[in-house]
Design an enzyme around this catalytic site. Structure first.
Site, PDB file in Angstrom:
ATOM      1  N   ARG A  55       2.210 -41.412   2.796  1.00  0.00           N
ATOM      2  CA  ARG A  55       3.281 -42.162   3.447  1.00  0.00           C
ATOM      3  C   ARG A  55       3.066 -42.111   4.953  1.00  0.00           C
ATOM      4  NH1 ARG A  55       6.907 -38.705   5.861  1.00  0.00           N
ATOM      5  NH2 ARG A  55       7.238 -36.621   4.955  1.00  0.00           N
ATOM      6  N   ASP A  80       5.846 -29.959  14.726  1.00  0.00           N
ATOM      7  CA  ASP A  80       6.280 -31.243  14.187  1.00  0.00           C
ATOM      8  C   ASP A  80       6.130 -32.287  15.295  1.00  0.00           C
ATOM      9  OD1 ASP A  80       7.717 -33.276  12.665  1.00  0.00           O
ATOM     10  OD2 ASP A  80       8.474 -31.626  11.448  1.00  0.00           O
TER      11      ASP A  80
END
Length: 289
Positions: free
Chosen positions: A100, A196
């Site tokens: 994804r 992140d």
């Protein structure tokens, strides 16, 4: 604006991500990848809007003509906020149904640089792509399981991108839309979480949300850690600079992966937070796809 992070939208996102300040409508946009949904927050009025997405959505960005572009598991789509519809433009990883799209940024020339990842977080199938003027191409960076970023330095010559599970932050030199060389910028030590989403401020420093790390870090352009902002939840996914002076840091967070006991101890997990960054961010660019 509070110096310490304060919740401004306790929406309890499973995987809040991709915050971006859109100056033309003075609002913050972000996504909940797993809902899946696109969200918009207007800090002046406090208005909140949400749109359901047809597949996992990693990011949403402003594009020419007043519209938005979104990165879904199925590919890059044009997103119509009036109707809530998504129209496919490019499917660069149609042959990898287990992947994804995960994070993105817009360069000064309007190109969207975006990453993919293995949704199972196991195989090294995540890549960094560049979409510009109808052409979507692999940048040639080595694949990893979870890419995060990218983000550009103020002069556009350095591209920061993360190997999240490897706990490594990389810096690549970019010329004319091509990656020339890559070097290690920083590593996250054991027990400090996972790097992140990255964001760069006006002083050229890199801000990194730490998933399972309870904070946001700021690194100078040499890769030296110079500041940490503690957060009241464990999973911080990314920050974006916004507001009229671009000095408000908005942070997306996630409840993903928390046990029932951890969720009870972190009732604000998945909330959107804001705090005074003490420094201005960079003005965002408009995508030209």
């Amino acid at each position: 604006m509070a110096l310490s992070p304060e919740p401004i939208w306790p929406l309890g996102a499973t995987l809040g991500e991709g915050p971006v300040w859109v100056a033309r409508d003075a609002a913050l946009w972000f996504v909940d990848i797993k809902a899946p949904a696109v969200h918009r927050f207007d800090p002046a009025s406090g208005a909140r809007q949400s749109w359901a997405a047809p597949a996992q959505v990693g990011w949403v960005l402003p594009c020419e003509g007043g519209g938005m572009i979104a990165g879904l598991q199925t590919g890059v789509h044009r997103f119509d906020t009036a109707t809530g519809s998504f129209a496919l433009l490019h499917a660069p990883e149609a042959g990898r149904p287990g992947n994804r799209l995960n994070d993105a940024t817009v360069a000064a020339d309007g190109a969207i640089w975006f990453g993919s990842m293995d949704d199972a977080e196991a195989e090294d199938t995540g890549r960094i792509w560049r979409l510009h003027d109808g052409i979507c191409a692999d940048t040639g960076l080595p694949p990893v399981s979870i890419t995060n970023g990218p983000a550009f330095s103020p002069d556009g010559t350095t591209l920061y991108h993360h190997d999240t599970l490897g706990c490594r932050i990389w810096a690549s030199r970019v010329e004319a839309g091509k990656v020339i060389e890559t070097s290690l910028f920083a590593e996250i030590e054991d027990g400090a979480g996972y790097p992140d989403g990255p964001t760069v401020d006006a002083e050229g420093c890199l801000w990194v949300g730490l998933f399972a790390g309870w904070g946001v870090r700021r690194y100078d352009p040499s890769g030296r850690l110079i500041a940490t902002v503690p957060m009241p939840v464990a999973n911080i996914t990314k920050i974006a600079f916004g507001g009229p002076d671009l000095r408000t840091a908005y942070a997306t967070t996630a409840a993903k992966g928390l046990t029932e006991a951890e969720r009870a101890a972190q009732p604000l997990a998945g909330a959107l937070f804001a705090f005074d960054a003490g420094v201005a961010g960079l003005e965002g660019h408009i995508a030209r796809v």
